[in-house]
Design a protein around this motif. Structure first.
Motif, PDB file in Angstrom:
ATOM      1  N   ILE A 169     157.371  -0.627  47.715  1.00 17.75           N
ATOM      2  CA  ILE A 169     157.720   0.325  48.770  1.00 17.75           C
ATOM      3  C   ILE A 169     158.719   1.339  48.230  1.00 17.75           C
ATOM      4  O   ILE A 169     159.662   0.966  47.518  1.00 17.75           O
ATOM      5  CB  ILE A 169     158.349  -0.404  49.983  1.00 17.75           C
ATOM      6  CG1 ILE A 169     157.315  -1.314  50.641  1.00 17.75           C
ATOM      7  CG2 ILE A 169     158.925   0.590  50.991  1.00 17.75           C
ATOM      8  CD1 ILE A 169     157.890  -2.196  51.737  1.00 17.75           C
ATOM      9  N   VAL A 170     158.505   2.607  48.538  1.00 19.34           N
ATOM     10  CA  VAL A 170     159.507   3.634  48.244  1.00 19.34           C
ATOM     11  C   VAL A 170     159.967   4.241  49.563  1.00 19.34           C
ATOM     12  O   VAL A 170     159.140   4.638  50.390  1.00 19.34           O
ATOM     13  CB  VAL A 170     158.946   4.737  47.317  1.00 19.34           C
ATOM     14  CG1 VAL A 170     159.951   5.894  47.190  1.00 19.34           C
ATOM     15  CG2 VAL A 170     158.626   4.167  45.935  1.00 19.34           C
ATOM     16  N   ALA A 171     161.296   4.274  49.743  1.00 16.96           N
ATOM     17  CA  ALA A 171     161.898   4.887  50.937  1.00 16.96           C
ATOM     18  C   ALA A 171     162.834   5.995  50.477  1.00 16.96           C
ATOM     19  O   ALA A 171     163.791   5.735  49.746  1.00 16.96           O
ATOM     20  CB  ALA A 171     162.673   3.842  51.739  1.00 16.96           C
ATOM     21  N   ILE A 172     162.536   7.230  50.848  1.00 14.95           N
ATOM     22  CA  ILE A 172     163.362   8.371  50.441  1.00 14.95           C
ATOM     23  C   ILE A 172     163.623   9.258  51.649  1.00 14.95           C
ATOM     24  O   ILE A 172     162.713   9.502  52.445  1.00 14.95           O
ATOM     25  CB  ILE A 172     162.654   9.237  49.359  1.00 14.95           C
ATOM     26  CG1 ILE A 172     162.249   8.400  48.152  1.00 14.95           C
ATOM     27  CG2 ILE A 172     163.565  10.374  48.904  1.00 14.95           C
ATOM     28  CD1 ILE A 172     161.708   9.238  46.984  1.00 14.95           C
ATOM     29  N   ASP A 173     164.849   9.702  51.765  1.00 12.40           N
ATOM     30  CA  ASP A 173     165.131  10.744  52.741  1.00 12.40           C
ATOM     31  C   ASP A 173     164.589  12.051  52.164  1.00 12.40           C
ATOM     32  O   ASP A 173     165.144  12.594  51.200  1.00 12.40           O
ATOM     33  CB  ASP A 173     166.643  10.828  52.987  1.00 12.40           C
ATOM     34  CG  ASP A 173     166.986  11.797  54.116  1.00 12.40           C
ATOM     35  OD1 ASP A 173     166.080  12.573  54.514  1.00 12.40           O
ATOM     36  OD2 ASP A 173     168.136  11.775  54.588  1.00 12.40           O
ATOM     37  N   THR A 174     163.503  12.543  52.746  1.00 10.44           N
ATOM     38  CA  THR A 174     162.874  13.762  52.218  1.00 10.44           C
ATOM     39  C   THR A 174     163.428  15.023  52.870  1.00 10.44           C
ATOM     40  O   THR A 174     163.012  16.126  52.525  1.00 10.44           O
ATOM     41  CB  THR A 174     161.343  13.717  52.435  1.00 10.44           C
ATOM     42  OG1 THR A 174     161.094  13.419  53.812  1.00 10.44           O
ATOM     43  CG2 THR A 174     160.702  12.665  51.558  1.00 10.44           C
ATOM     44  N   ASP A 175     164.367  14.858  53.796  1.00  7.68           N
ATOM     45  CA  ASP A 175     164.999  16.003  54.462  1.00  7.68           C
ATOM     46  C   ASP A 175     166.258  16.388  53.697  1.00  7.68           C
ATOM     47  O   ASP A 175     167.328  15.815  53.924  1.00  7.68           O
ATOM     48  CB  ASP A 175     165.341  15.627  55.908  1.00  7.68           C
ATOM     49  CG  ASP A 175     166.186  16.694  56.601  1.00  7.68           C
ATOM     50  OD1 ASP A 175     166.063  17.878  56.225  1.00  7.68           O
ATOM     51  OD2 ASP A 175     166.980  16.321  57.489  1.00  7.68           O
ATOM     52  N   GLY A 176     166.133  17.314  52.759  1.00 11.22           N
ATOM     53  CA  GLY A 176     167.297  17.684  51.960  1.00 11.22           C
ATOM     54  C   GLY A 176     167.067  18.959  51.195  1.00 11.22           C
ATOM     55  O   GLY A 176     166.225  19.784  51.563  1.00 11.22           O
ATOM     56  N   ARG A 177     167.817  19.095  50.113  1.00 11.87           N
ATOM     57  CA  ARG A 177     167.715  20.312  49.293  1.00 11.87           C
ATOM     58  C   ARG A 177     168.050  19.937  47.852  1.00 11.87           C
ATOM     59  O   ARG A 177     168.835  19.020  47.583  1.00 11.87           O
ATOM     60  CB  ARG A 177     168.707  21.367  49.757  1.00 11.87           C
ATOM     61  CG  ARG A 177     170.130  20.824  49.774  1.00 11.87           C
ATOM     62  CD  ARG A 177     171.226  21.880  49.779  1.00 11.87           C
ATOM     63  NE  ARG A 177     172.507  21.190  49.481  1.00 11.87           N
ATOM     64  CZ  ARG A 177     173.632  21.793  49.165  1.00 11.87           C
ATOM     65  NH1 ARG A 177     173.666  23.121  49.096  1.00 11.87           N
ATOM     66  NH2 ARG A 177     174.727  21.111  48.902  1.00 11.87           N
ATOM     67  N   GLN A 178     167.421  20.653  46.918  1.00 16.69           N
ATOM     68  CA  GLN A 178     167.883  20.541  45.539  1.00 16.69           C
ATOM     69  C   GLN A 178     169.235  21.231  45.455  1.00 16.69           C
ATOM     70  O   GLN A 178     169.374  22.371  45.899  1.00 16.69           O
ATOM     71  CB  GLN A 178     166.879  21.199  44.598  1.00 16.69           C
ATOM     72  CG  GLN A 178     165.570  20.417  44.512  1.00 16.69           C
ATOM     73  CD  GLN A 178     164.600  21.032  43.524  1.00 16.69           C
ATOM     74  OE1 GLN A 178     164.194  22.176  43.679  1.00 16.69           O
ATOM     75  NE2 GLN A 178     164.216  20.265  42.509  1.00 16.69           N
ATOM     76  N   HIS A 179     170.240  20.541  44.914  1.00 15.52           N
ATOM     77  CA  HIS A 179     171.556  21.149  44.802  1.00 15.52           C
ATOM     78  C   HIS A 179     171.444  22.429  43.977  1.00 15.52           C
ATOM     79  O   HIS A 179     170.810  22.442  42.927  1.00 15.52           O
ATOM     80  CB  HIS A 179     172.525  20.179  44.131  1.00 15.52           C
ATOM     81  CG  HIS A 179     173.946  20.656  44.170  1.00 15.52           C
ATOM     82  ND1 HIS A 179     174.437  21.601  43.302  1.00 15.52           N
ATOM     83  CD2 HIS A 179     174.969  20.347  45.000  1.00 15.52           C
ATOM     84  CE1 HIS A 179     175.710  21.838  43.580  1.00 15.52           C
ATOM     85  NE2 HIS A 179     176.060  21.090  44.603  1.00 15.52           N
ATOM     86  N   PRO A 180     172.065  23.528  44.464  1.00 11.14           N
ATOM     87  CA  PRO A 180     171.895  24.825  43.793  1.00 11.14           C
ATOM     88  C   PRO A 180     172.256  24.795  42.303  1.00 11.14           C
ATOM     89  O   PRO A 180     171.655  25.507  41.508  1.00 11.14           O
ATOM     90  CB  PRO A 180     172.860  25.748  44.555  1.00 11.14           C
ATOM     91  CG  PRO A 180     173.254  25.031  45.802  1.00 11.14           C
ATOM     92  CD  PRO A 180     172.870  23.611  45.690  1.00 11.14           C
ATOM     93  N   GLN A 181     173.232  23.959  41.924  1.00 13.31           N
ATOM     94  CA  GLN A 181     173.631  23.918  40.511  1.00 13.31           C
ATOM     95  C   GLN A 181     172.974  22.787  39.727  1.00 13.31           C
ATOM     96  O   GLN A 181     172.921  22.817  38.507  1.00 13.31           O
ATOM     97  CB  GLN A 181     175.151  23.766  40.406  1.00 13.31           C
ATOM     98  CG  GLN A 181     175.915  25.005  40.834  1.00 13.31           C
ATOM     99  CD  GLN A 181     177.397  24.721  40.963  1.00 13.31           C
ATOM    100  OE1 GLN A 181     177.797  23.868  41.752  1.00 13.31           O
ATOM    101  NE2 GLN A 181     178.203  25.415  40.179  1.00 13.31           N
ATOM    102  N   ASP A 251     158.211  20.872  48.794  1.00 11.14           N
ATOM    103  CA  ASP A 251     158.782  22.038  48.122  1.00 11.14           C
ATOM    104  C   ASP A 251     159.194  21.750  46.681  1.00 11.14           C
ATOM    105  O   ASP A 251     159.560  22.665  45.939  1.00 11.14           O
ATOM    106  CB  ASP A 251     160.028  22.550  48.879  1.00 11.14           C
ATOM    107  CG  ASP A 251     159.673  23.032  50.277  1.00 11.14           C
ATOM    108  OD1 ASP A 251     158.494  23.326  50.511  1.00 11.14           O
ATOM    109  OD2 ASP A 251     160.590  23.084  51.130  1.00 11.14           O
ATOM    110  N   VAL A 252     159.184  20.485  46.297  1.00  6.94           N
ATOM    111  CA  VAL A 252     159.660  20.098  44.967  1.00  6.94           C
ATOM    112  C   VAL A 252     158.478  19.613  44.142  1.00  6.94           C
ATOM    113  O   VAL A 252     157.621  18.876  44.641  1.00  6.94           O
ATOM    114  CB  VAL A 252     160.729  18.981  45.069  1.00  6.94           C
ATOM    115  CG1 VAL A 252     161.287  18.645  43.690  1.00  6.94           C
ATOM    116  CG2 VAL A 252     161.852  19.396  46.025  1.00  6.94           C
ATOM    117  N   SER A 253     158.437  20.017  42.864  1.00  5.01           N
ATOM    118  CA  SER A 253     157.339  19.575  41.992  1.00  5.01           C
ATOM    119  C   SER A 253     157.429  18.072  41.752  1.00  5.01           C
ATOM    120  O   SER A 253     158.503  17.473  41.836  1.00  5.01           O
ATOM    121  CB  SER A 253     157.429  20.299  40.646  1.00  5.01           C
ATOM    122  OG  SER A 253     158.517  19.783  39.896  1.00  5.01           O
TER     123      SER A 253
END
Lengths: 325, 325
Positions: A169-181, A251-253
């Motif tokens: 099982i994989v559990a990930i919070d997919t509500d986020g952002r890639q940190h700008p830096q 949105d992320v590769s």
């Protein structure tokens, strides 16, 4: 990037290969584990567990923050020093109770940023930083944090409990952002309500006490599949995983996603009959949860995508995690 | 060196003045202490105590090892990283249960020495190093260790419990040697039987559980009187101390003796009627123990030698320990 390129990229990923270096320290220190007779777990796990009687264990873990992170963004380094430690305790099914730090500083501006990041991290996760040690005139900047937690002795989530036939099982919070830096920091906590972030920690304790997972780890530097491989190696098993079933923010590769250090994410194994309850319990807390594959006897992690498949890691040839013995 | 020169030298001692630098970090992090509601003690003490219910507390402390020590003698740095942490738990009346470390290394030879020192330290004190974090290709060498202990909630030795009218007690193992490379390391453990060294730790737990001291600290970087000053400041009191009553190995000058970091040594305060029992309980374990003075209301540490006396520290003017609030 096609499937074969993705596999090769993951195999070479520095976050995975760095774990190889721990062999010497693990071998040396494993000699000390049993001198006191009350250590239940050790290096293979996210935290160690020490039996204190009355059905409880103290969990203890430590993490250092990359020097580069401190130079580029001291505030984020301080914040992350809290996040990574809290996740180590959550991954074990424990309740984080307090942290201590050692801070070496040669630049006052960095000092201020790190401290503010730590304070904000403590508030976000509701875990106090209760002490530490300061080298104020160091030749370098570094930040090391250790954390203590508490758990029920019979309700620990370990890395070594996966069995052939379990589901992955994989559990990930997919509500986020890639940190700008830092593109590999999948930040899901900073702009999120503190209550929800804290619930993401405590729900892991709940599923541990309900004995739902057979094994688990928080996804950290080695990324999703590197972390899974560490779990498999600690358990002495392999797995077959279908790439497209892994929860992802579209949105992320795939490459960046699988190498990312997420703010709240766990790999677990569980008996098939418990998977739906794990999904049901975690989903209300912004986790996207999916059964992504099966635990197998062959000691390799096989990744499948559409009609293609590849051996991502073969622990008999090139283990990611080198255990003490 | 006459008395006035000794007083001046102690006042300027770097081990004391370094403690001043913690003000900023203490103020920042003290904001986090009470967010979880279960922290009983914080920066003024050798370790923090977190209430885990059922009458127990988890003790948590961290110490970094001076970079210079690692370069000159990596083995001794590793060994001392265990010693200083174990003493922090002993000073609280707790039982040390496990340590974790973060090690940054840029030199393989130093790495080997540090690891062997840690392993031998763990064996000597019977406390395992159960995990940690390694930066194998760092730009510097550093070693940070955190320790967890366990204690009875109602039997903690704190820094803040000294009352006017209490006696001041110093207990030092005077059977040792100045380390050949570090004259201010009063080494009493390395060549001593492990059982006796471990008994020196556990007897502190016994006197704590018998509620004999009102306050206590292990003697560390600030030396005997610097450590006492920290205790007095945490308690909001002063003391009058007679120099010649402080137990000392006669081979070492007063100046070096009072600046030394001893292997096993504690300053304590106690009600007069409990002093003899403290002396009786500690003396069998190679401690030389003496009542050296009195706790007074004036917030200063007054040192007397023969007919001379001097104000060594005046906490209203120049406190050694800057508390969070």
């Amino acid at each position: 990037m096609n499937f074969n390129e993705l596999v090769k990229s993951l195999q070479e990923f520095i976050g995975v290969s760095r774990k190889n270096s721990i062999e010497k320290v693990t071998k040396a220190l494993s000699e000390t584990y049993n001198i006191s007779g009350d250590v239940l777990l050790d290096f293979g796990d996210d935290a160690s567990a020490i039996d204190i009687g009355n059905g409880q264990v103290v969990l203890l873990a430590a993490d250092g923050i990359w020097g580069q992170l401190m130079s580029v963004n001291p505030y984020w380094a301080g914040y992350c020093s809290v996040l990574v430690n809290v996740n180590d305790i959550a991954a074990m099914g424990g309740r984080p109770i307090a942290m201590v730090n050692t801070l070496s500083i040669n630049d006052d501006e960095i000092y201020d940023g790190v401290l503010q990041g730590i304070v904000d991290g403590c508030r976000k996760f509701n875990v106090p930083m209760v002490g530490g040690h300061l080298h104020p005139d160091a030749e370098f900047n570094s930040l090391d944090v250790a954390i203590a937690g508490i758990a029920k002795k019979d309700s620990l989530i370990t890395s070594a409990g996966a069995n052939v036939g379990d589901k992955v099982i994989v559990a990930i919070d997919t509500d986020g952002r890639q940190h700008p830096q830092f593109v590999l920091n999948w930040d899901t906590t900073y702009e999120k309500d503190a209550k929800l972030v804290q619930d993401q920690i405590s729900v892991m304790q709940e599923i541990a006490e309900a004995h739902l997972p057979t094994a688990g780890k928080d996804i950290s530097n080695p990324g999703t599949l590197g972390t899974l491989e560490m779990l498999l190696e600690a358990s002495g098993v392999g797995a077959f995983v279908e790439l497209e079933r892994i929860p992802r923010n579209p949105d992320v590769s795939w490459e960046e996603w699988l190498m990312a250090y997420p703010g709240a994410a766990f790999v677990m194994t569980a008996k098939e009959e418990n998977c739906q309850e794990i999904i049901d319990r975690l989903s209300p807390y912004s986790f996207e949860v999916a059964v992504v594959g099966d635990v197998i006897e062959d000691k390799m992690l096989v990744l499948k995508s559409g009609d293609e498949e590849a051996v991502l890691f073969d622990q008999r040839k090139n283990p990611v995690l080198v255990l003490g013995n």
